[in-house]
Design a protein around this motif. Structure first.
Motif, PDB file in Angstrom:
ATOM      1  N   ILE A 106       0.841  -1.195   0.000  1.00 33.43           N
ATOM      2  CA  ILE A 106       0.000   0.000   0.000  1.00 33.43           C
ATOM      3  C   ILE A 106       0.877   1.246   0.000  1.00 33.43           C
ATOM      4  O   ILE A 106       1.932   1.273   0.631  1.00 33.43           O
ATOM      5  CB  ILE A 106      -0.996  -0.017   1.190  1.00 33.43           C
ATOM      6  CG1 ILE A 106      -2.020   1.112   1.062  1.00 33.43           C
ATOM      7  CG2 ILE A 106      -0.311   0.037   2.521  1.00 33.43           C
ATOM      8  CD1 ILE A 106      -3.380   0.773   1.573  1.00 33.43           C
ATOM      9  N   ILE A 107       0.467   2.250  -0.768  1.00 37.79           N
ATOM     10  CA  ILE A 107       1.210   3.523  -0.850  1.00 37.79           C
ATOM     11  C   ILE A 107       0.288   4.647  -0.371  1.00 37.79           C
ATOM     12  O   ILE A 107      -0.861   4.742  -0.810  1.00 37.79           O
ATOM     13  CB  ILE A 107       1.648   3.832  -2.309  1.00 37.79           C
ATOM     14  CG1 ILE A 107       2.473   2.683  -2.896  1.00 37.79           C
ATOM     15  CG2 ILE A 107       2.403   5.143  -2.389  1.00 37.79           C
ATOM     16  CD1 ILE A 107       2.801   2.847  -4.385  1.00 37.79           C
ATOM     17  N   ASP A 108       0.806   5.493   0.504  1.00 29.88           N
ATOM     18  CA  ASP A 108       0.042   6.662   0.956  1.00 29.88           C
ATOM     19  C   ASP A 108       1.019   7.664   1.547  1.00 29.88           C
ATOM     20  O   ASP A 108       2.097   7.288   2.019  1.00 29.88           O
ATOM     21  CB  ASP A 108      -1.008   6.256   2.004  1.00 29.88           C
ATOM     22  CG  ASP A 108      -2.103   7.295   2.172  1.00 29.88           C
ATOM     23  OD1 ASP A 108      -3.220   7.058   1.676  1.00 29.88           O
ATOM     24  OD2 ASP A 108      -1.858   8.346   2.801  1.00 29.88           O
ATOM     25  N   LYS A 109       0.638   8.947   1.534  1.00 31.12           N
ATOM     26  CA  LYS A 109       1.503   9.978   2.132  1.00 31.12           C
ATOM     27  C   LYS A 109       1.402   9.981   3.657  1.00 31.12           C
ATOM     28  O   LYS A 109       2.249  10.545   4.334  1.00 31.12           O
ATOM     29  CB  LYS A 109       1.110  11.360   1.591  1.00 31.12           C
ATOM     30  CG  LYS A 109       1.517  11.569   0.141  1.00 31.12           C
ATOM     31  CD  LYS A 109       1.090  12.949  -0.338  1.00 31.12           C
ATOM     32  CE  LYS A 109       1.537  13.164  -1.782  1.00 31.12           C
ATOM     33  NZ  LYS A 109       0.965  14.399  -2.353  1.00 31.12           N
ATOM     34  N   ASP A 110       0.352   9.377   4.180  1.00 33.51           N
ATOM     35  CA  ASP A 110       0.097   9.395   5.623  1.00 33.51           C
ATOM     36  C   ASP A 110       0.774   8.194   6.292  1.00 33.51           C
ATOM     37  O   ASP A 110       0.294   7.065   6.240  1.00 33.51           O
ATOM     38  CB  ASP A 110      -1.423   9.352   5.864  1.00 33.51           C
ATOM     39  CG  ASP A 110      -1.789   9.474   7.338  1.00 33.51           C
ATOM     40  OD1 ASP A 110      -0.913   9.232   8.188  1.00 33.51           O
ATOM     41  OD2 ASP A 110      -2.960   9.798   7.624  1.00 33.51           O
ATOM     42  N   ALA A 111       1.923   8.452   6.944  1.00 39.60           N
ATOM     43  CA  ALA A 111       2.711   7.367   7.547  1.00 39.60           C
ATOM     44  C   ALA A 111       1.934   6.661   8.662  1.00 39.60           C
ATOM     45  O   ALA A 111       2.005   5.437   8.798  1.00 39.60           O
ATOM     46  CB  ALA A 111       4.022   7.933   8.102  1.00 39.60           C
TER      47      ALA A 111
END
Length: 462
Positions: A39-44
């Motif tokens: 999964i890729i997201d800017k929210d760590a």
């Protein structure tokens, strides 16, 4: 980068961009079906939370970045699914994935401007699927308002067959009747395929005795659904008017469909600029600028007399309270949109009428595609619905080749327990099968089962 916790499962390599409501629902369901997920997201923080719950890999970054996609393993991926909040970002993620990797790509696209160009975008960008949760939720709501007796209406066989969910009221003819008696004495053109009672779900056999309070799902050819409901004592007239609270994308799509069906529409929306937009987009609807949670305004706009009431604000709690209020003060058919809340046990006890979950509609369409992609042998999955809080699946298979299930009477097949062959679509003719019927090459076959993860028509056998 957050590393996987266990060995890679034997499944497809899937990259999901965006871990909001739909992204996390997809992670939950696809990881359960044994796929290798990144999964890729800017929210760590959001990625850490999901990686702690499921056996997945997480990457913090921009999903439309070439280097981030390379790090996520796009060159070996089977599928990229982009479900961020931005339509443009989703389309860009898919475009880059198609250029860099040899994979399929699915984008969530919600804006009405793009939704009219879905075919063009899909073909030009080479996407496997473009999905619009708001439009799908609106379609589901429109089907229900067309048949307001129903709690849910799902369609199969390109709209030729329907699965209808309803509750047996007090004093109804079905109370105390067995399934076999219904088939012999009232109609054999429908099949009762799942029953919920006291929190338990049953795939019923002929000797199952129905009771007041049971929630039933039945399958029938589309032209037979009304006559069956009328035969067992339900009114089936579609509603004449609808009051919609909230003027977002779902409300626009729903109003458009209802107006097309000849149903009068009134939308109450708090944002003045949005009201002006809607009045241009929907000249035949009545648009009221006001607070849909204001009791006095609702009374003034005729909540007591409306035939249907649809709560489509962006806040689940507001939708739930509005629905409960509408049920208290009117006889309206009510529909509640729930996007985020996961307290399904509580929600089921609140009597919210028909509940529409856009994120589940989205994830079901994507999971059907993933299962069909995983299996490309004898049959393909056309549609998939989760029923009764995902405890039952209804799956429509297209039968492409002869196999162990074809050309044998159903009564002679060693079918799994808790599984029904609910209907067969043969060249557009819908059969509610008996034990003597058989599945043929070229049919699409609908299976209702408590087993999870069926990918091939042969999986129905013991």
């Amino acid at each position: 980068m957050l590393k996987k916790k266990g060995p890679a499962a034997q499944g497809l390599k899937i990259i999901i961009v965006g871990c909001g409501k739909v992204g996390s629902t997809l992670v939950q369901q696809l990881s359960r079906e044994g796929h290798d997920i990144t999964i890729i997201d800017k929210d760590a923080a959001a990625i850490t939370e999901l990686a702690n719950l499921y056996d997945i890999m997480g990457i913090v970054g921009n999903g439309a970045s070439y280097s981030v996609q390379i790090e996520a393993g796009i060159k070996n991926a089977d599928l990229l699914i982009a479900v961020t909040d931005s339509d443009e970002l989703n389309l860009l993620c898919c475009t880059i994935a198609k250029r860099v990797g040899d994979c399929s790509a699915i984008a969530r696209v919600r804006t009405p401007d793009y939704s009219q160009e879905v075919g063009y975008l899909r073909d030009r960008l080479g996407l496997a699927m473009i999905i619009n949760p708001e439009l799908e939720a609106a379609r589901e709501a429109a089907r229900i308002l067309y048949l307001p007796t129903a709690l849910e209406v799902n369609s199969f066989a390109h709209g030729q067959a329907e699965m209808i969910k309803f509750k047996i009221p007090e004093g109804n003819i079905l109370d105390g009747m067995t399934i076999a008696y219904l088939g012999q004495h009232i109609t054999n053109a429908v099949l009762i395929c799942a029953i919920e009672r006291g929190g338990e779900v049953y795939i019923p056999s002929g000797d199952f005795r129905m009771a007041e309070g049971d929630v039933l799902s039945f399958v029938a050819p589309r032209k037979m659904t009304r006559s069956f409901l009328e035969a067992v004592g339900f009114k089936t007239n579609r509603v004449k008017n609808a009051m919609i609270i909230g003027g977002g994308k779902s409300a626009y799509y729903l109003a458009q469909q209802l107006i097309h069906m000849g149903i009068e529409v009134k939308i109450i929306e708090i944002n003045r600029a949005r009201c002006e937009e809607l009045s241009i987009l929907l000249p035949k609807a009545i648009i009221i600028n006001g607070d849909g949670t204001d009791e006095e305004l609702l009374k003034e706009e005729g909540i007591h007399y409306t035939e249907s009431f649809v709560a489509l604000t962006g806040i689940d709690e507001e939708n739930i309270l509005l629905t409960l209020y509408a049920k208290q003060v009117s006889k309206a058919k009510v529909i509640t949109k729930i996007n985020r809340i996961t307290f399904k046990g509580v929600i089921n006890q609140l009597d919210l009428g028909s509940v529409v979950y856009p994120r589940f509609i989205t994830s079901e369409a994507i999971i059907a595609y993933v299962r069909a992609k995983k299996n490309s042998t004898n049959s393909n999955i056309e549609t998939l619905y989760h029923m009764f809080d995902s405890r039952v699946e209804a799956i429509e298979f297209r039968v492409d080749q002869p196999s162990a299930v074809t050309d044998r009477a159903l009564m002679n097949l060693p079918l799994k327990k808790n599984l029904l062959v609910a209907c067969i679509n043969r060249n557009g003719r819908i059969l509610i099968p008996t034990g003597q019927d058989c599945i043929k090459v070229g049919d699409t076959v609908m299976i209702v089962t408590k087993h999870e993860g069926l990918v091939d028509i042969r999986n129905i056998l013991e």
